[in-house]
Design a protein around this motif. Sequence first.
Motif, short mmCIF file in Angstrom:
data_model
loop_
_atom_site.label_atom_id
_atom_site.label_comp_id
_atom_site.label_asym_id
_atom_site.label_seq_id
_atom_site.Cartn_x
_atom_site.Cartn_y
_atom_site.Cartn_z
N ASP A 34 0.84 -1.20 0.00
CA ASP A 34 0.00 0.00 0.00
C ASP A 34 0.88 1.25 0.00
O ASP A 34 0.64 2.20 -0.76
N CYS B 228 -3.21 2.14 -3.41
CA CYS B 228 -3.60 2.93 -2.25
C CYS B 228 -4.71 3.90 -2.67
O CYS B 228 -4.44 4.92 -3.30
N TYR C 77 -0.85 11.49 6.20
CA TYR C 77 -1.27 10.12 5.83
C TYR C 77 -0.06 9.18 5.80
O TYR C 77 -0.10 8.07 6.33
FE FE Z 1 -3.19 3.40 1.68
#
Ligand code: FE
Length: 161
Positions: A14, A72, A109
């Motif tokens: 990811d 992702c 993030y």
């Molecule tokens: Fe992600």
Amino acid sequence: MKNLQKLFEHQLKDLYSAESQLLNALPKMANKATDSKLKAVFERHLEETKTQKARLEEICKELGVSPGGEKCNAMEGLIKEAEGFMSEAEDKEVMDVGLIAEAQRVEHYEISGYGTAVRFAKELGHKGIAEKLQQTLDEEYNADNKLGNLAEGRLNEKAMA
Ligand code: FE
Ligand code: FE
Ligand code: FE
Ligand code: ZN
């Protein structure tokens, strides 16, 4: 997901997808930035992002897994929002402060993703891998701080004027 090792591998993929997508977006953001310091932060982080992607390739190789095959969706959404903003911003100053806001969302993030990955690596006993991931985590924190400082600097300039 059968076990923590599999979950860890999934998260690495990811992150790999997130970094790959960001590699395409950062040059556009650097291009749109009007402040030379902001442009420099984006350009520097583009170079770091290349290294971060290569680090994930090394890590996956060590684990015997392919880094590809995951998307992702969160990074895709964050980049869509940044692109939407860039196409709408008309004023120079609005462009720069908006770019900082969008980029900080991205960095936060990544910080949460790498923070988790470092902990998983430690728990699974992958010491060298944990160190590599920690290096990336440090770079993400650093990028976030530089962006935050630029935004704060603007506020201070306004207060002085
Ligand atoms: Fe992600
Ligand atoms: Fe990154
Ligand atoms: Fe959003
Ligand atoms: Zn980053």
